[in-house]
Design a protein around this motif. Structure first.
Motif, PDB file in Angstrom:
ATOM      1  N   GLU A 102     -21.922  78.966  10.571  1.00  0.00           N
ATOM      2  CA  GLU A 102     -21.000  80.413  10.576  1.00  0.00           C
ATOM      3  C   GLU A 102     -19.874  80.252  11.477  1.00  0.00           C
ATOM      4  OE1 GLU A 102     -23.618  83.663  10.752  1.00  0.00           O
ATOM      5  OE2 GLU A 102     -24.464  83.298   8.869  1.00  0.00           O
ATOM      6  N   ALA A 103     -19.911  79.029  12.377  1.00  0.00           N
ATOM      7  CA  ALA A 103     -19.139  79.040  13.439  1.00  0.00           C
ATOM      8  C   ALA A 103     -17.541  79.352  13.341  1.00  0.00           C
ATOM      9  CB  ALA A 103     -19.200  77.525  14.071  1.00  0.00           C
ATOM     10  N   HIS A 104     -16.889  80.175  14.190  1.00  0.00           N
ATOM     11  CA  HIS A 104     -15.499  80.356  14.172  1.00  0.00           C
ATOM     12  C   HIS A 104     -14.729  79.442  15.326  1.00  0.00           C
ATOM     13  CE1 HIS A 104     -15.785  83.784  11.494  1.00  0.00           C
ATOM     14  NE2 HIS A 104     -16.687  84.450  12.471  1.00  0.00           N
ATOM     15  N   ALA A 105     -14.846  78.017  14.819  1.00  0.00           N
ATOM     16  CA  ALA A 105     -14.691  77.129  15.643  1.00  0.00           C
ATOM     17  C   ALA A 105     -13.937  76.116  14.867  1.00  0.00           C
ATOM     18  CB  ALA A 105     -15.767  76.548  16.460  1.00  0.00           C
ATOM     19  N   VAL A 106     -13.057  75.136  15.820  1.00  0.00           N
ATOM     20  CA  VAL A 106     -12.424  74.099  15.001  1.00  0.00           C
ATOM     21  C   VAL A 106     -13.131  72.705  15.610  1.00  0.00           C
ATOM     22  CG1 VAL A 106     -10.194  72.886  14.800  1.00  0.00           C
ATOM     23  CG2 VAL A 106     -10.477  75.178  14.584  1.00  0.00           C
ATOM     24  N   GLY A 107     -13.565  71.877  14.786  1.00  0.00           N
ATOM     25  CA  GLY A 107     -14.208  70.527  15.171  1.00  0.00           C
ATOM     26  C   GLY A 107     -15.000  69.992  14.351  1.00  0.00           C
ATOM     27  N   ASP A 108     -15.409  69.053  14.669  1.00  0.00           N
ATOM     28  CA  ASP A 108     -16.619  68.161  13.511  1.00  0.00           C
ATOM     29  C   ASP A 108     -17.858  68.815  13.343  1.00  0.00           C
ATOM     30  OD1 ASP A 108     -17.615  66.448  11.818  1.00  0.00           O
ATOM     31  OD2 ASP A 108     -17.344  64.585  13.071  1.00  0.00           O
ATOM     32  N   LEU A 109     -17.648  70.074  12.675  1.00  0.00           N
ATOM     33  CA  LEU A 109     -18.711  70.764  12.646  1.00  0.00           C
ATOM     34  C   LEU A 109     -19.973  70.027  11.748  1.00  0.00           C
ATOM     35  CD1 LEU A 109     -17.299  74.223  11.484  1.00  0.00           C
ATOM     36  CD2 LEU A 109     -18.411  73.404  13.784  1.00  0.00           C
ATOM     37  N   ASP A 110     -19.512  68.975  11.079  1.00  0.00           N
ATOM     38  CA  ASP A 110     -20.456  68.054  10.214  1.00  0.00           C
ATOM     39  C   ASP A 110     -21.159  67.292  11.130  1.00  0.00           C
ATOM     40  OD1 ASP A 110     -19.776  69.097   7.932  1.00  0.00           O
ATOM     41  OD2 ASP A 110     -18.223  67.612   7.420  1.00  0.00           O
ATOM     42  N   ALA A 111     -20.474  66.722  12.047  1.00  0.00           N
ATOM     43  CA  ALA A 111     -21.191  65.980  13.154  1.00  0.00           C
ATOM     44  C   ALA A 111     -22.248  66.596  13.796  1.00  0.00           C
ATOM     45  CB  ALA A 111     -20.245  65.466  14.131  1.00  0.00           C
ATOM     46  N   LEU A 112     -21.985  68.026  14.206  1.00  0.00           N
ATOM     47  CA  LEU A 112     -22.948  69.026  14.845  1.00  0.00           C
ATOM     48  C   LEU A 112     -24.163  68.998  14.034  1.00  0.00           C
ATOM     49  CD1 LEU A 112     -20.724  71.583  16.618  1.00  0.00           C
ATOM     50  CD2 LEU A 112     -21.587  69.449  17.444  1.00  0.00           C
ATOM     51  N   GLY A 113     -23.993  69.368  12.476  1.00  0.00           N
ATOM     52  CA  GLY A 113     -24.846  69.494  11.819  1.00  0.00           C
ATOM     53  C   GLY A 113     -25.880  68.035  11.800  1.00  0.00           C
ATOM     54  N   ARG A 114     -25.155  66.930  11.776  1.00  0.00           N
ATOM     55  CA  ARG A 114     -25.998  65.577  11.720  1.00  0.00           C
ATOM     56  C   ARG A 114     -27.075  65.668  12.701  1.00  0.00           C
ATOM     57  NH1 ARG A 114     -21.136  64.091   9.192  1.00  0.00           N
ATOM     58  NH2 ARG A 114     -20.204  63.310  11.414  1.00  0.00           N
ATOM     59  N   ARG A 115     -26.463  65.981  14.074  1.00  0.00           N
ATOM     60  CA  ARG A 115     -27.072  65.943  15.260  1.00  0.00           C
ATOM     61  C   ARG A 115     -28.009  66.963  15.193  1.00  0.00           C
ATOM     62  NH1 ARG A 115     -23.013  66.442  20.263  1.00  0.00           N
ATOM     63  NH2 ARG A 115     -24.719  66.496  21.436  1.00  0.00           N
ATOM     64  N   LEU A 116     -28.106  67.979  14.393  1.00  0.00           N
ATOM     65  CA  LEU A 116     -29.047  68.988  14.342  1.00  0.00           C
ATOM     66  C   LEU A 116     -30.249  68.470  13.613  1.00  0.00           C
ATOM     67  CD1 LEU A 116     -27.141  72.369  14.387  1.00  0.00           C
ATOM     68  CD2 LEU A 116     -28.749  71.605  16.146  1.00  0.00           C
ATOM     69  N   ASP A 117     -29.618  67.810  12.489  1.00  0.00           N
ATOM     70  CA  ASP A 117     -30.758  66.857  11.265  1.00  0.00           C
ATOM     71  C   ASP A 117     -31.489  66.135  12.351  1.00  0.00           C
ATOM     72  OD1 ASP A 117     -29.775  68.432   9.447  1.00  0.00           O
ATOM     73  OD2 ASP A 117     -28.574  66.900   8.746  1.00  0.00           O
TER      74      ASP A 117
END
Length: 411
Positions: A84-99
């Motif tokens: 739900e982030a109101h941010a601009v960046g590689d959100l998919d990369a953050l998701g992979r890091r969380l995975d």
């Protein structure tokens, strides 16, 4: 208002800010107060904040003992924040890091589970050992103070050990409690029996004291001393009474013995004074007897020794510490005289003399015959016969020399 773009987002002409993800673009905010580039910078900073928070969580998972459940809660919170982030960046990369973090926490959860299971197994082994030792003490230990102290230590060791599953914990604790109760009951039973034994020992030793005190005035030294030795033997096998009673009874028992043995010692001292005079008399008799040696006249030596022996017996007893020495000296003199008598008898024995003379005559005759045989062998030059005759002749001459020496002893 102009527009602006970025690899991970854009700002359109009306100020709407978008982020690009693998699922397409989505609106993350609106910017009306400045240039579009400022909007992208603002929403990138929000992305950086999320990335920093995820990095901190990664570091905590990697370097601390953060519990898996707590770590997983943080992951889920951050995953929701990224979604739900109101941010601009590689959100998919953050998701992979969380995975990746989820997988790491999962492995950590299994490790913690294995460690807990190992700790439970170790704790169970510790408590089973504690229970086994307690049950052994309950059955075998007879050093009551040490046993009780060790059971108290085992309870403290139990408390210090990790907990295990409730059913096993409850079962082992019941066994430990039962062992402690069994030890306590056995100890109480022992001391109850010990009290009975001490009462019986007291009664027996009171009887022994009465007997000892009754004998303390006796002057029958030998028989009474033997009776006291028997009383002491019975005292040692009677067991122990209580400490106070034991000490009092022993004082009376020992006191009765001391009265008797002191009286006997005084009597023996008086007797020994008399015996020392007898010893001096026997020393003189020994000096007289030793002058009979070496024996020259057997008959005279025997008569003189007989008179010395009669006076020896009349002299009476000597102190015990001198008796063996004096008797030993006299015995050596008697043996020497007896040996001289036996030699004299052998020397004057007619039958033995006749046997000695016959042996000498026989050997001389045998030597004469051997000399004649040797002469014939030499005349005939028969070497073997010469050697046999010489050997036989040499042996007969040696025998003759010994026989003549024996015969001489009879002259």
């Amino acid at each position: 208002m102009s527009s602006a773009t970025d690899p991970w987002g854009r700002v359109d002409e009306d100020g709407t800010v978008y982020v690009r993800t693998s699922g397409g673009e989505r609106v993350v905010g609106s910017w009306q107060a400045g240039a579009p580039e400022e909007a992208l910078d603002y929403f990138k900073r929000k992305y950086d904040s999320l990335r920093t928070e995820i990095g901190l969580l990664e570091q905590r998972v990697r370097t601390t003992d953060l519990q898996p459940a707590q770590a997983q809660q943080s992951i889920e919170r951050l995953r929701e924040a990224v979604a739900e982030a109101h941010a601009v960046g590689d959100l998919d990369a953050l998701g992979r890091r969380l995975d990746g973090l989820t997988e790491q926490v999962g492995r950590r959860r299994e490790e913690v589970k294995a460690q807990r299971e190992q700790h439970r197994n170790e704790a169970r082994e510790v408590k089973e050992r504690i229970v086994a030792e307690a049950e052994r003490i309950a059955v075998e230990e007879t050093h009551w103070k040490n046993g009780g102290e060790r059971l108290r230590q085992l309870v403290e060791e139990w408390k210090a050990a990790d907990r295990i599953d409730r059913p096993t914990e409850t079962s082992l604790w019941k066994r430990l409690s039962s062992a402690r109760n069994a030890f306590t009951k056995r100890r109480k039973a022992y001391f109850a029996t010990l009290d009975d034994q001490r009462d019986e020992s007291r009664r027996e030793k009171e009887r022994l004291v009465t007997e000892a005190e009754a004998l303390s005035g006796s002057t029958d030294w030998g028989e009474t001393a033997a009776a006291y030795r028997d009383l002491m033997r019975r005292w040692k096998t009677a067991g122990r009474a209580s400490r106070e009673v034991e000490e009092d009874l022993w004082t009376r028992f020992k006191g009765a013995q001391d009265v008797f043995f002191q009286a006997r010692g005084a009597a023996f001292a008086e007797r020994d004074a008399e015996f020392r005079g007898n010893a001096e008399e026997k020393e003189k008799l020994l000096a007289e007897a030793e002058r009979l040696l070496p024996v020259r006249d057997v008959r005279q030596a025997r008569q003189s020794l007989r008179g010395i022996q009669e006076r020896w017996e009349a002299a009476g007893m000597v102190p015990r510490d001198q008796r063996d020495r004096l008797e030993g000296r006299l015995r050596k003199i008697e043996e020497t005289v007896r040996g001289a008598e036996e030699n004299e008898w052998r020397r004057t024995n007619p039958e033995a003399r006749a046997r000695a003379e016959a042996t000498v005559t026989q050997l001389r005759s045998s030597i004469d015959q051997l000399e004649k045989r040797l002469a014939k062998a030499r005349d005939a030059a028969r070497e073997k016969d010469i050697k046999d005759a010489e050997d036989a002749l040499s042996a007969r001459k040696a025998w003759l020399e010994e026989a003549e020496r024996t015969l001489t002893e009879f002259s």
